[in-house]
Design a protein around this motif. Structure first.
Motif, mmCIF file in Angstrom:
data_model
loop_
_atom_site.group_PDB
_atom_site.id
_atom_site.type_symbol
_atom_site.label_atom_id
_atom_site.label_comp_id
_atom_site.label_asym_id
_atom_site.label_seq_id
_atom_site.Cartn_x
_atom_site.Cartn_y
_atom_site.Cartn_z
ATOM 1 N N GLY A 257 0.804 -1.228 0.000
ATOM 2 C CA GLY A 257 0.000 0.000 0.000
ATOM 3 C C GLY A 257 0.831 1.270 0.000
ATOM 4 O O GLY A 257 2.053 1.246 0.210
ATOM 5 N N SER B 270 2.996 -9.385 3.111
ATOM 6 C CA SER B 270 2.131 -9.106 1.970
ATOM 7 C C SER B 270 1.512 -10.409 1.514
ATOM 8 O O SER B 270 2.102 -11.478 1.675
ATOM 9 C CB SER B 270 2.922 -8.478 0.821
ATOM 10 O OG SER B 270 2.071 -8.318 -0.302
ATOM 11 N N ALA C 245 -8.128 -8.078 8.901
ATOM 12 C CA ALA C 245 -7.425 -9.251 8.344
ATOM 13 C C ALA C 245 -6.091 -9.514 9.031
ATOM 14 O O ALA C 245 -5.619 -10.650 9.057
ATOM 15 C CB ALA C 245 -7.208 -9.060 6.840
ATOM 16 N N MET D 158 -6.041 0.457 -7.754
ATOM 17 C CA MET D 158 -6.048 0.471 -6.288
ATOM 18 C C MET D 158 -7.160 -0.423 -5.738
ATOM 19 O O MET D 158 -6.939 -1.198 -4.797
ATOM 20 C CB MET D 158 -6.217 1.899 -5.767
ATOM 21 C CG MET D 158 -6.276 1.968 -4.253
ATOM 22 S SD MET D 158 -6.188 3.629 -3.600
ATOM 23 C CE MET D 158 -4.425 3.900 -3.574
#
Ligand SMILES: NC(=O)c1ccc[n+]([C@@H]2O[C@H](COP(=O)([O-])OP(=O)(O)OC[C@H]3O[C@@H](n4cnc5c(N)ncnc54)[C@H](OP(=O)(O)O)[C@@H]3O)[C@@H](O)[C@H]2O)c1
Length: 286
Positions: free
Chosen positions: A131, A152, A190, A273
């Protein structure tokens, strides 16, 4: 306006989060660099406070807003802001570089150098490496001498995080070699439980966002038993933006830009995005 950078904030606004129907139509965009009415090259501070003089830190003004929340944003040929929201842009920084600083890089700056309370040489876990804020954390944190570990979902993004300055990278939920001094959170639900488990006793989580959801199981027992701190952070002050600009000028650090598109192709950048197909910042030029 010469350049404007995209933030997840713009995606939230498109989804109706943080904005009400009575404020529409609204021009998107928090970040900008350009030229003021007197011809000076400037970076635009995105936090608008009508009571800035009353607050040493204008983000603590309860009625402050970000550009595109109450006042029209920066995806435009011109933007109107209070004069104090203009920070001089050094010639050494391109307009595209400068446009990345006011939201993602300012947020990362405050997380690392203000809210984390850490000295250089500490170990910091950055969740969701790809991000805009996360890449800023890796770039600024490694340059400041921290040992940066990053997670990631994507193997490719993990490799790129290593190239950017991470010391080690991991898939989500991976067991770490040891517990860390601090976790930088932008992902939310998450990654929350992994973030809490990753902290040393007395460690600190700095949280600025919850892209994947805002209501994870809190695990209160772990927080009090291990004396963890959970610290919220939002953007930064105008003075911190000025110091971030100086930091970039002095050190040669530049924002990691995933792609630069003409403003007319903004849709393409926003779609990337939304699909999670970015590593670094998306910049629109005029
Ligand atoms: N409080 C503030 O002042 C402030 C300032 C800036 C941003 N924010 C917030 O911080 C968040 C990030 O902003 P951004 O502009 O950096 O967004 P972004 O560029 O879209 O980054 C999102 C990153 O989060 C990770 N991610 C997303 N969904 C995930 C999931 N379900 N599971 C695991 N990882 C997930 C991804 O990492 P991988 O693909 O690498 O896994 C992705 O690269 C947003 O919620 C934004 O609103 C807050």
């Amino acid at each position: 306006m010469k350049a404007a950078a995209l933030n997840h904030h713009d995606v939230w606004t498109l989804r109706g989060v943080g904005i009400s129907a009575d404020r529409l139509p609204m021009i998107l965009g928090c970040d900008a660099a350009g030229v003021d009415a007197d011809g000076n090259e400037v970076v635009v501070h995105a936090v608008i406070s009508d009571h800035a003089a009353e607050f040493a830190d204008e983000t603590l003004d309860p009625v402050r807003s970000l550009l595109s929340e109450r006042y029209d944003g920066t995806f435009a040929e011109r933007v109107a802001v209070p004069r104090r929201n203009l920070v001089p842009k050094p010639a050494a920084l391109s307009f595209a570089d400068a446009a990345c600083l006011p939201t993602a890089y300012l947020t990362a700056y405050r997380m690392l150098f203000d809210k984390s309370g850490l000295e250089p040489g500490s170990t910091i876990l950055v969740q969701g490496a790809g991000g805009g804020v996360a890449t800023a954390l890796i770039r600024l944190g490694s340059a400041a001498g921290h040992r940066i570990w990053a997670t990631s979902r994507s193997e490719e993004k993990r490799q790129r995080a290593m190239e950017l300055g991470a010391d080690q990278v991991f898939p989500p939920d991976a067991r770490l070699p040891e517990r860390v001094d601090a976790v930088m959170e932008t992902v939310g639900e998450a990654t929350w439980s992994h973030s809490l488990k990753a902290l040393k006793p007395g460690g600190r989580m700095v949280i600025v966002g919850a892209t994947s959801g805002t209501m994870p199981p809190a695990d209160l027992a772990r927080i009090f038993f291990l004396q963890l701190s959970v610290v919220g952070s939002t953007m930064g002050s105008r003075d911190q933006l000025a110091r971030l600009v100086t930091l970039c000028e002095q050190t040669g650090i530049r924002p990691l830009i995933d792609r630069v598109l003409p403003m007319k192709q903004a849709r393409e950048g926003i779609a990337a995005m939304v699909n999670g197909d970015v590593f670094g910042k998306v910049v629109f030029t005029l």
